[in-house]
Design an enzyme around this catalytic site. Structure first.
Site, short mmCIF file in Angstrom:
data_model
loop_
_atom_site.label_atom_id
_atom_site.label_comp_id
_atom_site.label_asym_id
_atom_site.label_seq_id
_atom_site.Cartn_x
_atom_site.Cartn_y
_atom_site.Cartn_z
N ARG A 164 2.42 -23.24 -41.18
CA ARG A 164 1.63 -23.76 -42.29
C ARG A 164 2.42 -23.48 -43.57
NH1 ARG A 164 -2.94 -20.92 -45.61
NH2 ARG A 164 -3.62 -22.67 -46.86
N ARG B 98 -11.97 -17.17 -57.29
CA ARG B 98 -11.37 -18.12 -58.24
C ARG B 98 -12.45 -18.85 -59.02
NH1 ARG B 98 -8.25 -20.73 -53.66
NH2 ARG B 98 -6.58 -19.27 -53.19
N GLU C 76 -7.36 -25.83 -38.25
CA GLU C 76 -6.08 -26.28 -38.81
C GLU C 76 -4.93 -26.00 -37.85
OE1 GLU C 76 -7.78 -23.95 -42.06
OE2 GLU C 76 -6.35 -24.98 -43.36
N ASN D 63 0.98 -18.69 -39.85
CA ASN D 63 0.47 -18.90 -41.20
C ASN D 63 0.70 -17.60 -41.97
OD1 ASN D 63 -1.06 -19.19 -43.48
ND2 ASN D 63 -2.96 -19.75 -42.43
N HIS E 103 -5.83 -27.43 -48.71
CA HIS E 103 -6.73 -27.53 -47.56
C HIS E 103 -6.58 -28.87 -46.83
CE1 HIS E 103 -9.86 -24.52 -49.40
NE2 HIS E 103 -9.03 -23.89 -48.57
#
Ligand code: ADP
Length: 417
Positions: free
Chosen positions: A99, A250, A398, A7, A189
């Site tokens: 990923r 964010r 994940e 990732n 996600h």
């Protein structure tokens, strides 16, 4: 089969080595052999390696770029120092799972990587200028270092949301911009929301179509997902990961007119405002202290800091709003599931989110919330026994799904979960 899961972010690289194969997946017996992270690539990087049953190794070392980082990690993986069972040379790494953040409208399931797929991922750079280039660096470096003989697979963050109907993914702007530039909501996600749905389905022995849940991934980045009949029908992130819930740095949902207003009032450029919305807003922006939830909770408790409290309140309020919206959209849900660093670890935040949602049938059990009742190795229940809607905590993984998708692509077996 040993799968190297990679990732790559702009200046970070996370990896895992997962032992998995079709029979192991069937028995849910695949396992993590090692994991680690390199941060601050490009300078004096911070490196952390972990193998089960051994103390974590932390070092600082200069890492020029992603290729150098992957090279260093692979050397550690095959070394005697790591002592990873069954891995002695590069030949013991059988496949790589990457990923990839954005797959656009075309890459809507995990795929084996060839030149054509690389071009398609490049085509999505416009949609994810911060993420896809780093993912591509990882793909190219792994190819160079391990050779073309080692299959590589891309698993997309957006893919799980490809099932969203038009009414969820279209913005209320002229349709031509969707047609011309593919401006629409994609959601992110996805692998985490898919993992949570998979674990819930396994626990309940449900068919895939039997899963109706609201998944809340609350970490530095945060998103909610409405999963109906096993498919994502709506999610809070949109064209980019900026939309939706309040996050560490964010802003989440805002009125788009603020951008123009701020450029005018502050005399700054649109891209400066964009950076502010991504990097210095959210929990950090409101509190003026930090985007880290654990630190904010400490500030709130120890110093009664008013703005720390405000930031946490806005965060929880926004999650509750989405939970309510998704209940209405789905016409009810079997369960609400918490995951991600905050969702998995913070009983206080879970409590503040659930407070007042009894009207939806969510009855949190205060004691179980503090110590979730383990109903399987992967699931903790935190609601009362007779709660009409279950509330659970499922730690996300994940990397496991990326490793499994890699195996399935290598064996040409369609992805199922
Ligand atoms: P990322 O989105 O970068 O993968 P994580 O899922 O690891 O992030 O989540 C990081 C967030 O989780 C941080 O805000 C951190 O403070 C928060 N967190 C982790 N543990 C706790 C805890 N025990 N209580 C409150 N917040 C926590």
């Amino acid at each position: 089969m040993n799968v190297f899961v990679l990732n790559c972010g702009s200046s970070t690289l996370k990896f895992q080595v997962v032992e998995t194969d079709l029979p192991l997946i069937e028995r849910d017996a695949d396992r993590r052999l090692a994991s680690g992270i390199i941060e601050r690539i490009g300078t004096q990087a911070l490196v952390k390696y972990e193998a089960p049953g051994k103390p974590a190794v932390r070092t600082a070392s200069p890492v020029r770029d992603h290729r150098a980082g992957i090279d260093m990690v692979l050397r550690w993986v095959i070394s005697d120092t790591s002592g990873i069972e069954g891995i002695r040379s590069m030949a013991d790494i059988h496949a790589v799972g990457h990923r990839v953040v954005h797959g656009g409208e075309k890459l809507i399931r995990s795929v084996g990587i060839d030149d054509d797929v690389i071009h398609q991922i490049e085509d999505c750079i416009e949609l994810a200028p911060l993420h896809n280039p780093a993912n591509l660096k990882g793909i190219r470096a792994a190819r160079e270092l391990l050779g073309d003989g080692v299959p590589q697979v891309a698993v997309f963050d957006t893919a799980f949301h490809a099932t969203m109907p038009e009414r969820s993914y279209l913005y209320g702007i002229p349709y031509q911009y969707y047609r011309r530039y593919k401006i629409r909501r994609y959601g992110f996600h996805g692998t985490s929301h898919r993992y949570v749905s998979y674990r819930y389905r396994k626990w309940k022995s449900l068919p895939r179509e039997g899963v109706d849940i609201i998944s809340l991934h609350l970490g530095n980045g945060a998103s909610a997902c409405a999963v109906q009949k096993g498919e994502s029908i709506d999610t809070s992130m949109g064209f980019t990961p900026l939309e939706g819930l309040l996050m560490g740095t964010r802003c989440g949902d805002i009125d788009p007119s603020i951008v123009e207003f701020l450029t005018h009032m502050e005399g700054v450029s649109v891209s400066e405002v964009d950076t502010m919305l991504n990097k210095s807003s959210g929990l950090l922006g409101i509190s003026g202290l930090t985007g880290d939830m654990r630190e904010l909770l400490e500030e709130e408790e120890e110093k009664q800091d008013r703005r720390a409290r405000l930031a946490i309140d806005v965060f929880c309020h926004r999650v509750r709003k989405y939970v309510g919206a998704y209940f209405a959209e789905m016409g009810g849900a079997q369960a609400v599931v918490f995951t991600g660093g905050i969702g998995e670890n913070s009983a206080v935040i879970r409590e503040r989110i659930c407070k007042g949602l009894e009207c939806l049938g969510m009855r949190l059990d205060a004691e179980r919330n503090r110590a979730p009742l383990p109903v399987s190795p992967h699931i903790g229940v935190i609601c009362e026994d007779n709660s009409p809607v279950e509330i659970c905590v499922i730690p996300t993984n994940e990397e496991l799904l990326i490793a499994r998708d890699t195996v399935r692509c290598v064996h040409d077996v369609p992805r199922r979960w």
